[in-house]
Structures are given as structure tokens and as C-alpha cells.
Design a protein around this motif. Structure first.
Motif, PDB file in Angstrom:
ATOM      1  N   MET A 185       0.863  -1.172   0.000  1.00 50.28           N
ATOM      2  CA  MET A 185       0.000   0.000   0.000  1.00 50.28           C
ATOM      3  C   MET A 185       0.901   1.223   0.000  1.00 50.28           C
ATOM      4  O   MET A 185       1.823   1.324   0.809  1.00 50.28           O
ATOM      5  CB  MET A 185      -0.911  -0.004   1.228  1.00 50.28           C
ATOM      6  N   ILE A 186       0.638   2.139  -0.933  1.00 50.21           N
ATOM      7  CA  ILE A 186       1.561   3.252  -1.164  1.00 50.21           C
ATOM      8  C   ILE A 186       0.785   4.558  -1.298  1.00 50.21           C
ATOM      9  O   ILE A 186      -0.275   4.611  -1.932  1.00 50.21           O
ATOM     10  CB  ILE A 186       2.383   3.009  -2.451  1.00 50.21           C
ATOM     11  N   ASN A 187       1.328   5.611  -0.738  1.00 50.35           N
ATOM     12  CA  ASN A 187       0.795   6.955  -0.934  1.00 50.35           C
ATOM     13  C   ASN A 187       1.566   7.594  -2.094  1.00 50.35           C
ATOM     14  O   ASN A 187       2.576   8.268  -1.890  1.00 50.35           O
ATOM     15  CB  ASN A 187       0.942   7.781   0.345  1.00 50.35           C
ATOM     16  N   PHE A 188       1.080   7.371  -3.303  1.00 44.85           N
ATOM     17  CA  PHE A 188       1.775   7.867  -4.487  1.00 44.85           C
ATOM     18  C   PHE A 188       1.804   9.391  -4.556  1.00 44.85           C
ATOM     19  O   PHE A 188       2.650   9.967  -5.253  1.00 44.85           O
ATOM     20  CB  PHE A 188       1.127   7.305  -5.757  1.00 44.85           C
ATOM     21  N   ALA A 189       0.894  10.047  -3.855  1.00 45.59           N
ATOM     22  CA  ALA A 189       0.859  11.516  -3.905  1.00 45.59           C
ATOM     23  C   ALA A 189       2.136  12.137  -3.351  1.00 45.59           C
ATOM     24  O   ALA A 189       2.439  13.297  -3.640  1.00 45.59           O
ATOM     25  CB  ALA A 189      -0.354  12.035  -3.133  1.00 45.59           C
ATOM     26  N   LYS A 190       2.898  11.368  -2.583  1.00 46.49           N
ATOM     27  CA  LYS A 190       4.170  11.866  -2.058  1.00 46.49           C
ATOM     28  C   LYS A 190       5.331  11.575  -3.008  1.00 46.49           C
ATOM     29  O   LYS A 190       6.485  11.910  -2.719  1.00 46.49           O
ATOM     30  CB  LYS A 190       4.456  11.244  -0.687  1.00 46.49           C
ATOM     31  N   GLY A 191       5.034  10.960  -4.139  1.00 45.14           N
ATOM     32  CA  GLY A 191       6.083  10.601  -5.086  1.00 45.14           C
ATOM     33  C   GLY A 191       6.495  11.756  -5.982  1.00 45.14           C
ATOM     34  O   GLY A 191       5.729  12.684  -6.248  1.00 45.14           O
ATOM     35  N   THR A 192       7.725  11.686  -6.467  1.00 41.25           N
ATOM     36  CA  THR A 192       8.271  12.704  -7.370  1.00 41.25           C
ATOM     37  C   THR A 192       9.109  12.051  -8.462  1.00 41.25           C
ATOM     38  O   THR A 192       9.585  10.925  -8.311  1.00 41.25           O
ATOM     39  CB  THR A 192       9.166  13.709  -6.623  1.00 41.25           C
ATOM     40  N   ILE A 193       9.275  12.777  -9.544  1.00 37.98           N
ATOM     41  CA  ILE A 193      10.257  12.433 -10.573  1.00 37.98           C
ATOM     42  C   ILE A 193      11.229  13.604 -10.646  1.00 37.98           C
ATOM     43  O   ILE A 193      10.807  14.760 -10.827  1.00 37.98           O
ATOM     44  CB  ILE A 193       9.594  12.206 -11.933  1.00 37.98           C
ATOM     45  N   THR A 194      12.502  13.315 -10.469  1.00 33.02           N
ATOM     46  CA  THR A 194      13.518  14.373 -10.479  1.00 33.02           C
ATOM     47  C   THR A 194      14.391  14.226 -11.717  1.00 33.02           C
ATOM     48  O   THR A 194      14.979  13.162 -11.945  1.00 33.02           O
ATOM     49  CB  THR A 194      14.390  14.311  -9.217  1.00 33.02           C
ATOM     50  N   ILE A 195      14.439  15.283 -12.494  1.00 34.26           N
ATOM     51  CA  ILE A 195      15.275  15.325 -13.700  1.00 34.26           C
ATOM     52  C   ILE A 195      16.479  16.212 -13.389  1.00 34.26           C
ATOM     53  O   ILE A 195      16.331  17.427 -13.189  1.00 34.26           O
ATOM     54  CB  ILE A 195      14.492  15.909 -14.892  1.00 34.26           C
ATOM     55  N   LYS A 196      17.649  15.609 -13.315  1.00 37.04           N
ATOM     56  CA  LYS A 196      18.866  16.372 -13.060  1.00 37.04           C
ATOM     57  C   LYS A 196      19.619  16.549 -14.371  1.00 37.04           C
ATOM     58  O   LYS A 196      19.862  15.570 -15.081  1.00 37.04           O
ATOM     59  CB  LYS A 196      19.743  15.657 -12.031  1.00 37.04           C
TER      60      LYS A 196
END
Length: 527
Positions: A273-284
Motif C-alpha cells: 500500500m503506497i501513498n503515491f501523492a508523495k512521489g516525485t520524478i527528479t530530472i537532473k
């Protein structure tokens, strides 16, 4: 019904909640005020008719917590949980300079951890134990992250754009048919795709300052996947003019991500079970300082995993007993066993106080539209001190013996799809074996205010009740079935969020007396 004033009083109750994991738990308000001996009050028990009800494909968009992975529960069957989400720019209309080149792209979605088991490591950081993982803890799945080609609208055009758009558990095919290109998590490391697992290890990142001093930074476990650099170069750094101006335009341009789950070889897999709303994609990436200065500078663009989401659930390998129970329910005399399963699962419907054969005194005359047992109680004028439904867990079910059990069940007004008067007692918590502290024995649900109202108000309706597993007792919204029937059109949202299930004994006469579902009423006779 005379429920409004009582319900408003109940709404004044305030509960203070400490969030530890995704499975929220609360102290039961008023629990134990009477005690097990009930001060030697008079007690009466009543038989209950309870039967199974299948939950067909149901609305599953914008849940606060979503399942991802594979979980095979022997008592119910296999659930494969896929997921889709929109993305938004953390900072809109970014300025991308001269000669930008991406160094790395990674997705990061935190896991829930059991804070009580977090321990410091002598070498730095912590040792963690993940929370809300079901199945084999290190079970592997094949995980593929694709660009989604299905735009998830905010409003439903079928309703003249007046209602929110709904998405349902059975829409995986829609996302599968519209996915774009190859999977984005295409690293050579198979633990990031073909043999992915929910890794409890902490992350560590080493950096050096200008003086060459090295520092290690630690962070809690998360789903951290490397994503295809060329895709994000083309999609973000080389986006057509205006596509990154604001998030409404961006969501139409980059429709989001689709997380596809498959079995990894013969591995049984696991589900989180995951809270995807806290997820990010970081482009460096690096770019020139300016058009006239070729000195390279570090830059980054962050995409948030926010916007519309949908949980896409596939059911397979269904247990025969479960299938038979939910397809051959008996609403008249009830069922021997009650199967409560979250997600696209099942619930039980409950009818109290038996048939209506006589008039107002419950023993003579013609039927009056009120259950005879209720007529008799009203005539006696009982003062209700406590009323409970006690659901005994089928502890003899071998298929269910090793499966994790829901911490709580939720009893609600099935007739009107809303909470009961007793909602804020937060009852329904599992009682486990006192010796092992593991296997559940029963769930006790408070129904005192509901029974008092039925007895006090002659025009109160003896509604049907529903009982489901719940992921979060504070969530009382209801989600719609994709294809409503004459029997059911909605089910509690919190049940859709929960991947677990439980098997309970019903109220049918064939169930042994000591295990049979009963309504307990403790009362005082009027003077």
C-alpha cells in the motif's frame, strides 16, 4: 427518521489521531465504559440474518492510498494491482537554458515503515521494517512504468461536465491499449523492473564539498527507479513551446504514468500500500551558464505525482468457496459464512429483528410493517444500555489461517449508503488471541445509538446494515459500482482501499451457537 439531531450531537466528538502507517487506527470512544460484566444488566440476544454481496467493478479514482503488486490470498484469490497517475510540474514554466543535457532521471515514492521497529545502525542511518506489505516480504514482481496515453479528465462529459469523472477498478485494458512506447524503467538492474521487490534498505547518497570533504546522507526506504534519459530529454527539455506553461496544459501534453504489474517468473510476488501523492520524478541536468558563457551549471526539474489517479485491480485464481458464497447468497435465511474482501471484493448485508408476522404488540394481529421482535421491545419500553453485533472469525478456515487479517471492520447504513449513528464510537476493531496475539477471534461492533433510535421513534426505519473491511475508519465516502444493480449501487470507499479480507461466521441456524452472529442487547427495565 429522527436521526439528524442525534447525528449532529455525535459530530461534536473530536478524536486525536497519530498517523503511524497507512492502516490508520484509533482509540474507541466510550469503549469499556460499561465493562464486560455490564453491571449485571439484563441481556437478550437475537438471531441475525446476514448474507454475502459481491462488489463488482467499482470506482477507484483518487484514493488516498493505492495498492501496487500481487497478493494471493488463499481464501479469496489473487489480486494484481496496477496503477495510473497524472503528473504536474513542481514549478511551472521552467526556463531551460543553452545546451541542456540530462545526467539522471529517477522516480522516488516513499514506503510506509513501522516506526516502532526502526533502529539506528552503527555505520550510519537506520534499519527499517516496511509496513503494509502483503505476501512474501521479498517477493518479486515484474514492474513496468509506461507513458500513459489516456487523458484522465476532471469532469465527466456524459454529465455535461457537471460531475467529477469516475474511473473504475476494471479499466486496466483502457490504459494498456493506450500506453506509449517502451517501459521507462529500463535499467540493466533487474531489481528495478523484471525482478522488482519492495526493498526495506535505506538509501545513501555521498557528496563532496569544495574542500573535498565527503558527506553521506541517508533517507528512508522508497521506490527509487531510474528512468529513461532520452525520453525525458525529448518530452521535457525539448518540449514544444507552451507545453510547460501551466499544469493544465502540461497534463494534456504529458498524460501521466501507467504502472503495469505482472508475475516475475514463478515468484508469488508481494503487494504494498503506497501513498503515491508523495512521489516525485527528479530530472537532473546540466546547461551552460548563459548563451555567452559555456561554464556548466547543475539544474533540476521536479514532477509531482499529483492529479487524477486510478487503482486498476485484476482478480484471478478465485477461491471456489468464495465464488460460490458470493454468487449464491441467501437473503432470506442468511449464509453460513460471510466473506468480506476489500478492493473489487465483497461485503455482507445484515437484517435485524426478524420477520413481521403480527401487529403492534408483536404477537397478535396482522403485519404492521415492523419486525415483531422490535414491536415487542418497544412495547416493553426497555432502556438500552448497550447493543453490539459480535462477528466471530472463522478460525477453522485452513485457507485463511496464514493470511493477514484486517485490523477493523466498518458497519454502515446499507439502505441509504451512509454512516450509522454509532459511527463515532470507532468500534469494529479486531480482538486477537490473548496467547499468541496474532490470530483474530472476533470483531465487536457498537450499535447502541442505532438500536435506541429504533426503539424510541416509532417511525424509524429498520434499515439494512452493511459490513466491510476498512483501510481508514475516518473515510466515510461511498464509491459507485460501474454497473449498479437492484441490490447494490455503492460501497464504502475505505473498503476499496483495503487489499485484505476476512471470513466470518454468519447468523444462519446451521452455524454452531457459540460461533453464530448475534445481536446482544443489554437493557434496564422501566420502573
Amino acid at each position: 427518521m429522527h436521526n439528524n439531531s442525534i447525528f449532529k450531537q455525535i459530530l461534536l466528538v473530536v478524536s486525536i489521531v497519530l498517523f503511524v502507517s497507512c492502516d490508520k487506527d484509533y482509540n474507541v470512544i466510550g469503549d469499556g465504559l460499561i465493562g464486560d460484566n455490564h453491571f449485571d444488566l439484563a441481556k437478550e440476544t437475537y438471531d441475525v440474518v446476514a448474507y454475502n454481496q459481491k462488489i463488482t467493478p467499482i470506482q477507484s479514482n483518487n484514493l488516498p492510498i493505492n495498492a501496487l503488486g500481487i497478493y494471493d490470498n488463499p481464501a479469496f484469490g489473487k489480486t494484481t494491482a496496477n496503477f495510473a497517475t497524472q503528473l504536474t510540474l513542481a514549478s511551472v514554466n521552467p526556463t531551460i537554458g543553452t545546451n541542456p543535457v540530462i545526467d539522471s532521471v529517477y522516480i522516488d515514492v516513499p514506503y510506509f515503515v513501522d516506526a516502532t521497529q526502526t533502529k539506528p545502525k552503527t555505520s550510519g542511518g537506520n534499519t527499517y521494517v516496511l509496513d503494509s506489505i502483503y505476501g512474501e516480504p521479498s517477493g518479486k514482481i515484474k514492474l513496468s512504468v509506461f507513458e500513459s496515453g489516456l487523458y484522465m479528465r476532471d469532469k465527466d462529459p456524459a454529465g455535461g461536465f457537471q460531475e467529477a469523472q469516475k474511473y473504475f477498478t476494471d479499466q486496466k485494458t483502457d490504459f494498456e491499449n493506450l500506453k506509449i512506447g517502451n517501459r521507462l524503467n529500463d535499467a540493466a538492474d533487474v531489481s528495478q523492473n523484471d525482478a522488482f521487490f519492495f526493498d526495506p534498505a535505506q538509501h545513501s547518497v555521498k557528496t563532496k564539498d569544495d574542500a573535498g570533504k565527503e558527506t553521506t546522507t541517508y533517507s528512508a526506504p522508497s521506490m527509487r527507479l531510474k528512468l529513461n534519459v532520452q525520453f525525458f530529454t525529448d518530452k521535457i527539455l525539448k518540449a514544444p513551446a507552451g507545453k510547460l506553461t501551466n499544469n493544465e496544459i502540461f497534463k494534456e501534453y504529458f498524460k501521466g504514468l501507467y504502472f503495469k504489474v505482472e508475475q516475475s517468473g514463478t515468484d508469488p510476488g508481494s503487494l504494498a500500500m503506497i501513498n503515491f501523492a508523495k512521489g516525485t520524478i527528479t530530472i537532473k541536468y546540466k546547461e551552460n551558464t548563459s548563451t555567452t558563457d559555456a561554464t556548466r551549471v547543475d539544474k533540476s526539474i521536479v514532477l509531482n505525482m499529483s492529479g487524477n489517479t486510478v487503482s486498476l485491480l485484476e482478480q484471478s485464481n478465485t477461491n471456489v468457496d468464495y465464488a460460490n458464497a458470493t454468487s449464491n447468497a441467501n437473503p432470506v435465511i442468511g449464509d453460513d459464512k460471510l466473506y468480506l474482501k476489500g478492493g473489487e471484493g465483497s461485503l455482507a448485508v445484515i437484517k435485524l429483528f426478524g420477520p413481521d408476522l403480527y401487529g403492534e404488540d408483536g404477537t397478535t394481529g396482522s403485519p404492521n410493517g415492523v419486525a415483531d421482535q422490535l414491536d415487542i421491545i418497544r412495547k416493553k419500553g426497555w432502556l438500552i444500555n448497550q447493543a453490539n453485533l459480535v462477528f466471530n472469525i472463522d478460525t477453522d478456515n485452513a485457507d485463511f489461517a496464514k493470511s493477514p487479517e484486517p485490523e477493523r471492520v466498518y458497519l454502515y447504513d446499507f439502505t441509504n449508503n451512509r454512516a450509522t449513528l454509532d459511527y463515532y464510537s470507532y468500534s469494529g476493531k479486531i480482538t486477537r488471541d490473548a496467547t499468541t496475539k496474532k490470530r483474530g477471534l472476533y470483531y465487536k461492533v457498537n450499535l447502541t445509538s442505532h438500536i435506541r433510535s429504533l426503539i424510541k421513534h416509532a417511525d424509524s426505519t429498520n434499515i439494512k446494515l452493511g459490513i466491510v473491511v476498512t483501510q481508514d475508519i475516518t473515510v466515510t465516502d461511498f464509491y459507485k459500482l460501474r454497473t449498479p444493480t437492484a441490490f447494490i449501487s455503492q460501497a464504502p470507499k475505505a473498503s476499496v482501499m483495503n487489499p485484505l479480507g476476512t471470513v466470518l461466521h454468519g447468523g444462519k441456524s446451521s452455524v454452531p451457537e457459540n460461533k453464530r452472529l448475534k445481536l446482544e442487547i443489554y437493557y434496564t427495565k422501566p420502573n
